[in-house]
Design a protein around this motif. Sequence first.
Motif, mmCIF file in Angstrom:
data_model
loop_
_atom_site.group_PDB
_atom_site.id
_atom_site.type_symbol
_atom_site.label_atom_id
_atom_site.label_comp_id
_atom_site.label_asym_id
_atom_site.label_seq_id
_atom_site.Cartn_x
_atom_site.Cartn_y
_atom_site.Cartn_z
ATOM 1 N N GLY A 1 4.166 22.023 14.320
ATOM 2 C CA GLY A 1 5.517 21.613 13.720
ATOM 3 C C GLY A 1 5.947 20.423 14.002
ATOM 4 N N ARG A 2 5.967 19.738 15.492
ATOM 5 C CA ARG A 2 6.675 18.659 16.190
ATOM 6 C C ARG A 2 5.682 17.783 15.784
ATOM 7 N NH1 ARG A 2 6.819 22.257 20.308
ATOM 8 N NH2 ARG A 2 5.767 21.095 21.999
ATOM 9 N N THR A 3 4.614 17.495 16.015
ATOM 10 C CA THR A 3 3.631 16.479 15.729
ATOM 11 C C THR A 3 4.177 15.791 13.943
ATOM 12 O OG1 THR A 3 1.893 17.549 14.874
ATOM 13 C CG2 THR A 3 2.268 16.983 17.642
ATOM 14 N N LYS A 4 3.967 16.920 13.341
ATOM 15 C CA LYS A 4 4.175 17.475 11.499
ATOM 16 C C LYS A 4 5.231 16.364 11.267
ATOM 17 C CE LYS A 4 0.726 17.647 9.467
ATOM 18 N NZ LYS A 4 -0.719 16.762 8.967
ATOM 19 N N VAL A 5 6.617 16.670 12.474
ATOM 20 C CA VAL A 5 7.647 16.210 11.446
ATOM 21 C C VAL A 5 7.939 14.462 12.292
ATOM 22 C CG1 VAL A 5 10.411 16.397 12.962
ATOM 23 C CG2 VAL A 5 8.952 18.276 12.030
ATOM 24 N N GLU A 6 7.375 14.511 13.178
ATOM 25 C CA GLU A 6 7.231 13.216 13.993
ATOM 26 C C GLU A 6 6.587 12.296 13.099
ATOM 27 O OE1 GLU A 6 6.045 13.964 17.975
ATOM 28 O OE2 GLU A 6 7.950 14.845 18.418
ATOM 29 N N ALA A 7 5.589 12.941 12.244
ATOM 30 C CA ALA A 7 4.607 11.979 11.534
ATOM 31 C C ALA A 7 5.151 11.630 10.835
ATOM 32 C CB ALA A 7 3.143 12.653 11.180
ATOM 33 N N GLU A 8 6.454 12.391 10.226
ATOM 34 C CA GLU A 8 6.887 12.120 8.739
ATOM 35 C C GLU A 8 8.106 10.954 8.671
ATOM 36 O OE1 GLU A 8 9.090 15.143 5.761
ATOM 37 O OE2 GLU A 8 10.470 14.471 7.023
ATOM 38 N N GLN B 1 1.263 -0.868 0.037
ATOM 39 C CA GLN B 1 -0.063 0.188 0.286
ATOM 40 C C GLN B 1 0.793 0.985 -0.055
ATOM 41 O OE1 GLN B 1 -2.392 -0.979 3.380
ATOM 42 N NE2 GLN B 1 -4.259 -1.309 2.323
ATOM 43 N N ARG B 2 0.353 2.817 -0.312
ATOM 44 C CA ARG B 2 1.109 3.764 -1.075
ATOM 45 C C ARG B 2 0.663 4.651 0.478
ATOM 46 N NH1 ARG B 2 1.331 4.071 -7.182
ATOM 47 N NH2 ARG B 2 2.444 2.113 -7.765
ATOM 48 N N VAL B 3 1.082 5.215 0.713
ATOM 49 C CA VAL B 3 1.039 6.614 1.582
ATOM 50 C C VAL B 3 1.816 7.791 1.020
ATOM 51 C CG1 VAL B 3 2.315 6.235 3.341
ATOM 52 C CG2 VAL B 3 0.955 7.451 4.204
ATOM 53 N N LEU B 4 0.658 8.699 0.768
ATOM 54 C CA LEU B 4 1.192 10.581 0.936
ATOM 55 C C LEU B 4 1.105 11.480 2.172
ATOM 56 C CD1 LEU B 4 1.179 8.601 -2.335
ATOM 57 C CD2 LEU B 4 0.768 10.883 -3.530
ATOM 58 N N MET C 1 10.101 9.045 -6.670
ATOM 59 C CA MET C 1 9.677 9.510 -5.795
ATOM 60 C C MET C 1 9.500 9.134 -4.344
ATOM 61 S SD MET C 1 7.351 12.669 -8.095
ATOM 62 C CE MET C 1 7.462 13.894 -5.858
ATOM 63 N N LYS C 2 9.375 8.207 -4.240
ATOM 64 C CA LYS C 2 8.456 7.549 -3.321
ATOM 65 C C LYS C 2 9.647 7.054 -2.028
ATOM 66 C CE LYS C 2 9.817 2.421 -4.878
ATOM 67 N NZ LYS C 2 9.361 1.535 -4.691
ATOM 68 N N GLY C 3 10.246 7.049 -1.060
ATOM 69 C CA GLY C 3 10.923 7.333 0.057
ATOM 70 C C GLY C 3 11.633 8.255 0.465
ATOM 71 N N LEU D 1 7.629 8.078 6.903
ATOM 72 C CA LEU D 1 9.379 7.322 5.499
ATOM 73 C C LEU D 1 9.973 6.123 6.013
ATOM 74 C CD1 LEU D 1 10.328 11.385 5.155
ATOM 75 C CD2 LEU D 1 9.181 9.385 3.535
ATOM 76 N N GLU D 2 9.676 5.600 7.149
ATOM 77 C CA GLU D 2 9.767 3.890 7.438
ATOM 78 C C GLU D 2 8.817 3.336 7.142
ATOM 79 O OE1 GLU D 2 10.034 3.704 12.009
ATOM 80 O OE2 GLU D 2 11.236 4.923 11.280
ATOM 81 N N HIS D 3 8.069 3.528 6.240
ATOM 82 C CA HIS D 3 7.640 2.340 5.233
ATOM 83 C C HIS D 3 8.319 2.352 3.653
ATOM 84 C CE1 HIS D 3 4.113 1.563 2.636
ATOM 85 N NE2 HIS D 3 3.746 0.802 3.559
ATOM 86 N N PRO D 4 8.153 1.464 2.844
ATOM 87 C CA PRO D 4 8.447 1.708 1.681
ATOM 88 C C PRO D 4 8.082 2.584 0.645
ATOM 89 C CG PRO D 4 8.125 -0.527 2.479
ATOM 90 C CD PRO D 4 7.264 -0.022 3.604
ATOM 91 N N GLY D 5 7.045 2.455 0.621
ATOM 92 C CA GLY D 5 5.946 3.210 -0.032
ATOM 93 C C GLY D 5 5.032 4.294 1.140
ATOM 94 N N ALA D 6 5.769 5.048 0.498
ATOM 95 C CA ALA D 6 5.619 6.383 1.305
ATOM 96 C C ALA D 6 6.241 7.502 0.647
ATOM 97 C CB ALA D 6 6.218 6.502 2.646
#
Length: 313
Positions: A146-153, A113-116, A227-229, A157-162
């Motif tokens: 800003g902090r919560t969004k950076v942590e979410a990113e 599955q992909r996540v954008l 673009m992934k990863g 990005l640990e997921h292979p399809g992101a």
Amino acid sequence: MMSLHILVTGGAGYLGSVMVPRLLDLGHRVTVLDNFMFGQDSLNPLCANPAFDVERGDCRNEATMKRLLKQADVVIPLAALVGAPLCSRDEIGTITTNRDAVVMLTRLLSKDQRVLMPITNSGYGIGEAGKFCTEESPLNPISLYGRTKVEAEAAVLEHPGAISFRLATVFGFSPRMRLDLLVNDFVYRAVKDRALVLFEPHFKRNYIHIRDVAKAFVHGLDNFEQMKGQAYNVGLSDANLSKLELCQRIEQQVPGFTFLEAAVGEDPDKRDYIVSNAKIEATGYRPDHSLDAGIAELIKGYRMISNSKFSNV
């Protein structure tokens, strides 16, 4: 492009209300999960479309997410408490929605599955004067948002399809309008009040039209393997402007708009940086809407809407 089943959390919000119709127009199936916390009806025109489905619910509910993910090829997690003031008013909601729900999502996703993911380029915090922030610049968020969004990113990005999009300050009209975003707010005040007091007028940031944000997500779907990863800044390369410069641009279209610099006081959103968008431009992405065109659009829109429901006149 093949038709995908796309799950959009928070799809009835400011960005989702523009992005979801665009995805449907391209032939995708779209399911929206939203809690409709603002009572918005921005997706009403889509209900006649058999490729559109909607559910009222919470992206933090694991059972709900598991069930909806079963059919999804792609997830676009837009659900978030957005902006420094709202986040400081509901810190627990901010952490659980902006970060924890995304961490849970990445755990539930299959590797196919992909996540954008949209985050904010306010993660750059306060940049070095005259130096562009690139995707390699250190992240130094100052607000809880800003902090919560950076942590979410980081989790995504640990997921292979992101893919992560670090969005500049968004402007422009949406069926679920937000007046609190900087350009939208300043043009509203110019049109309605003809006057504005500026705090920290020389603080700079980058800007992007809401339709060009939707275009970036479509571009990510179209160029996914390339673009992934990666994380990508998404903004107008000719619009790294200070608040003072932004007011001067608005003044060109709203004659008689007066803005004063405040000697005291401060902006709750402390970000100050300039951003390079060269990385996403190298993949072939180009925005369609200039800042000046967006200002003209907002001026027209504000002839129709008024935020006066709480006043007697």
